[in-house]
Design a protein around this motif. Structure first.
Motif, PDB file in Angstrom:
ATOM      1  N   ASP A 281     -31.732  19.371 -16.201  1.00 30.58           N
ATOM      2  CA  ASP A 281     -32.629  18.614 -17.053  1.00 30.58           C
ATOM      3  C   ASP A 281     -32.471  19.068 -18.485  1.00 30.58           C
ATOM      4  O   ASP A 281     -33.427  19.373 -19.159  1.00 30.58           O
ATOM      5  CB  ASP A 281     -34.059  18.823 -16.562  1.00 30.58           C
ATOM      6  CG  ASP A 281     -35.037  17.860 -17.195  1.00 30.58           C
ATOM      7  OD1 ASP A 281     -34.568  16.866 -17.766  1.00 30.58           O
ATOM      8  OD2 ASP A 281     -36.243  18.116 -17.107  1.00 30.58           O
TER       9      ASP A 281
ATOM     10  N   SER B 212     -34.628  17.448 -21.288  1.00 25.19           N
ATOM     11  CA  SER B 212     -36.054  17.338 -21.093  1.00 25.19           C
ATOM     12  C   SER B 212     -36.848  17.677 -22.342  1.00 25.19           C
ATOM     13  O   SER B 212     -37.963  17.219 -22.496  1.00 25.19           O
ATOM     14  CB  SER B 212     -36.499  18.230 -19.938  1.00 25.19           C
ATOM     15  OG  SER B 212     -36.294  19.574 -20.282  1.00 25.19           O
TER      16      SER B 212
ATOM     17  N   THR C  50     -28.072  24.222 -18.653  1.00 24.14           N
ATOM     18  CA  THR C  50     -28.534  24.361 -17.272  1.00 24.14           C
ATOM     19  C   THR C  50     -27.363  24.371 -16.296  1.00 24.14           C
ATOM     20  O   THR C  50     -27.397  25.078 -15.287  1.00 24.14           O
ATOM     21  CB  THR C  50     -29.541  23.250 -16.895  1.00 24.14           C
ATOM     22  OG1 THR C  50     -28.938  21.983 -17.097  1.00 24.14           O
ATOM     23  CG2 THR C  50     -30.820  23.367 -17.706  1.00 24.14           C
TER      24      THR C  50
ATOM     25  N   GLU D  22     -34.729  24.060 -16.355  1.00 22.19           N
ATOM     26  CA  GLU D  22     -35.092  23.214 -17.481  1.00 22.19           C
ATOM     27  C   GLU D  22     -34.906  23.994 -18.776  1.00 22.19           C
ATOM     28  O   GLU D  22     -35.013  25.217 -18.795  1.00 22.19           O
ATOM     29  CB  GLU D  22     -36.529  22.715 -17.379  1.00 22.19           C
ATOM     30  CG  GLU D  22     -37.570  23.823 -17.550  1.00 22.19           C
ATOM     31  CD  GLU D  22     -39.000  23.320 -17.529  1.00 22.19           C
ATOM     32  OE1 GLU D  22     -39.257  22.221 -18.064  1.00 22.19           O
ATOM     33  OE2 GLU D  22     -39.853  24.035 -16.981  1.00 22.19           O
TER      34      GLU D  22
END
Length: 173
Positions: free
Chosen positions: A25, A28, A43, A91
């Protein structure tokens, strides 16, 4: 160097903290200091690092860790204790959140000082190594007792994200 002494005392605890990753993500948080390319983000680097550790593949794991950082696995560093760690979610997070999680007491008076020291350390390392960007990745891992920390700092160099250290350690470099 004090950093190496600290890490020797911790042993493999810090890398165990960051082990594994399944979620992806990296977009995000649009305010995070991240410059992703289309093929791989921070990530992904964390996930790939810990998957390689789980597979017992030190060479592949080291492709995702900077040789001068805390997560680079030298020949004398055992990875067997980290092989059971599985990352369940990742995240990108803000520096302040990552540093705050490193402090036991959220009301601790030195949190702001640690955040400022982290910012200064990041800029110093960017200048020294020519890094293009940085990011903090938060992860959830199982079993919980193998991962005392839940965030890592990565730098981007030549379109590759490399794990460096846990938050609040940058000032020791």
């Amino acid at each position: 160097m004090h950093r190496r002494t600290l890490l020797a005392g911790i042993g493999i605890g810090i890398p165990a903290v960051v082990a594994g990753c399944a979620g992806n993500d990296e977009n995000s948080d649009p305010t995070a200091a991240v410059e992703n390319d289309d093929t791989s983000g921070p990530t992904d680097a964390v996930e790939n690092y810990f998957q390689a550790v789980a597979d017992g593949d030190r060479e592949t794991a080291n492709q995702y860790a900077h040789p001068d950082g805390d997560f680079y696995l030298t020949a004398d560093r055992s990875i067997s204790e980290m092989q059971d760690l599985q990352i369940t979610e990742t995240e990108i997070v803000e520096l302040e959140d990552a540093v705050q999680r490193m402090v036991d007491d959220p009301e601790h008076e030195s949190v702001d000082e640690l955040i400022e020291a982290e910012r200064t350390g990041i800029e110093t390392l960017k200048d020294e190594y020519g890094f293009d960007a940085h990011a903090y990745v938060h992860y959830d891992a199982k079993p919980d007792d193998l991962s005392p920390y839940s965030d890592v700092l990565l730098f981007k160099s030549e379109d590759q994200w490399l794990i460096w250290a846990v938050p609040a350690m940058v000032a020791h470099y």
